[in-house]
Structures are given as structure tokens and as C-alpha cells.
Design a protein around this motif. Structure first.
Motif, mmCIF file in Angstrom:
data_model
loop_
_atom_site.group_PDB
_atom_site.id
_atom_site.type_symbol
_atom_site.label_atom_id
_atom_site.label_comp_id
_atom_site.label_asym_id
_atom_site.label_seq_id
_atom_site.Cartn_x
_atom_site.Cartn_y
_atom_site.Cartn_z
ATOM 1 N N UNK A 1 0.802 -1.228 0.000
ATOM 2 C CA UNK A 1 0.000 0.000 0.000
ATOM 3 C C UNK A 1 0.832 1.274 0.000
ATOM 4 N N UNK A 2 2.021 1.204 0.489
ATOM 5 C CA UNK A 2 2.829 2.405 0.658
ATOM 6 C C UNK A 2 2.684 2.922 2.077
ATOM 7 N N UNK A 3 3.679 3.662 2.493
ATOM 8 C CA UNK A 3 3.764 4.105 3.890
ATOM 9 C C UNK A 3 2.550 4.916 4.336
ATOM 10 N N UNK A 4 2.169 5.933 3.584
ATOM 11 C CA UNK A 4 1.069 6.814 3.988
ATOM 12 C C UNK A 4 -0.264 6.084 3.995
ATOM 13 N N UNK A 5 -0.540 5.329 2.958
ATOM 14 C CA UNK A 5 -1.808 4.595 2.880
ATOM 15 C C UNK A 5 -1.906 3.549 3.986
ATOM 16 N N UNK A 6 -0.817 2.850 4.240
ATOM 17 C CA UNK A 6 -0.817 1.838 5.300
ATOM 18 C C UNK A 6 -1.020 2.492 6.665
ATOM 19 N N UNK B 1 -2.535 5.324 7.330
ATOM 20 C CA UNK B 1 -3.930 5.782 7.423
ATOM 21 C C UNK B 1 -4.887 4.616 7.649
ATOM 22 N N UNK B 2 -4.662 3.518 6.946
ATOM 23 C CA UNK B 2 -5.513 2.345 7.102
ATOM 24 C C UNK B 2 -5.386 1.762 8.506
ATOM 25 N N UNK B 3 -4.170 1.730 9.033
ATOM 26 C CA UNK B 3 -3.966 1.263 10.410
ATOM 27 C C UNK B 3 -4.715 2.149 11.403
ATOM 28 N N UNK B 4 -4.569 3.459 11.251
ATOM 29 C CA UNK B 4 -5.250 4.376 12.172
ATOM 30 C C UNK B 4 -6.765 4.221 12.105
ATOM 31 N N UNK B 5 -7.312 4.095 10.904
ATOM 32 C CA UNK B 5 -8.767 3.915 10.746
ATOM 33 C C UNK B 5 -9.229 2.611 11.388
#
Length: 116
Positions: A65-70, A72-76
Motif C-alpha cells: 500500500x505504501x507508507x502513507x496509505x498503510x 492511514x488504514x492502520x489508524x482507521x
């Protein structure tokens, strides 16, 4: 007139019942473990009743996913798990917190602590 020994016995029985309920509540809350997963299953997160993360699972797709997407997905996913854990803890506690005797005791404690 009520017998003082009978009053004492009733109060002790009531306190014993409150202790039993409190112990059952503590046990149920301690056992609470909530798992949330992202929509496509890339991320899975477990949290306890306090919302502390106890496990994170990443699928091979998550690593793409890439660092930023991962992040954000983790935080959500963590927030979803925390929200669910909070709702479940409230549901578990409702029989205890809605008990009129407990509510009266909590009100008395609040009154005592606010006046000090």
C-alpha cells in the motif's frame, strides 16, 4: 420497628451481591477483545476494553500500500476497533451501571468527593 440485626443482615447481603456483580463486570471487561479488519482485509487490529492495541496483523497486500496509505488504514482500523470495544464495554456494564442501588451509591460518593 425493624430489627437492627435484620437490617445488618440485609445490608451485608446487598453488599455481597454488589461485590458479586462488580467481580463479574471486571471479569467480563478484562476478557473483552475486539478485532477489526480493514474493508479488503489488508489490516487486522485487536484492542482490549481500554482501547489498547493488543495485536496487529498485516496481509501481504498491506505491505504494497505504501507508507502513507498503510499508516492511514492502520489508524482507521484501530479507531474502528476502539469504538467497537467502547460500545461493547458499555453494553457489558449496563446491567451494573443501571442498578438503582449502585447509582445511589455512586451519587453518594460523588457528593462526598465534591464537598471535600
Amino acid at each position: 420497628m425493624t430489627d437492627p440485626d435484620e437490617q445488618d443482615r440485609q445490608q451485608l447481603e446487598h453488599l455481597s451481591e454488589l461485590r458479586r456483580k462488580a467481580t463479574a463486570l471486571q471479569t467480563a471487561i478484562a476478557a473483552l477483545d475486539v478485532r477489526a479488519s480493514s474493508a479488503k482485509g489488508e489490516v487486522g487490529v485487536n484492542v482490549d476494553a481500554q482501547g489498547r492495541v493488543t495485536d496487529i496483523r498485516l496481509s501481504p497486500q498491506a505491505l504494497q500500500l505504501g507508507e502513507t496509505s498503510l499508516a492511514n488504514l492502520l489508524l482507521q482500523t484501530i479507531q474502528e476497533a476502539r469504538d467497537t470495544a467502547s460500545r461493547r464495554a458499555q453494553e457489558i456494564a449496563k446491567p451494573f451501571t443501571s442498578d438503582p442501588g449502585i447509582a445511589a451509591a455512586l451519587d453518594a460518593v460523588r457528593e462526598l468527593t465534591q464537598n471535600t
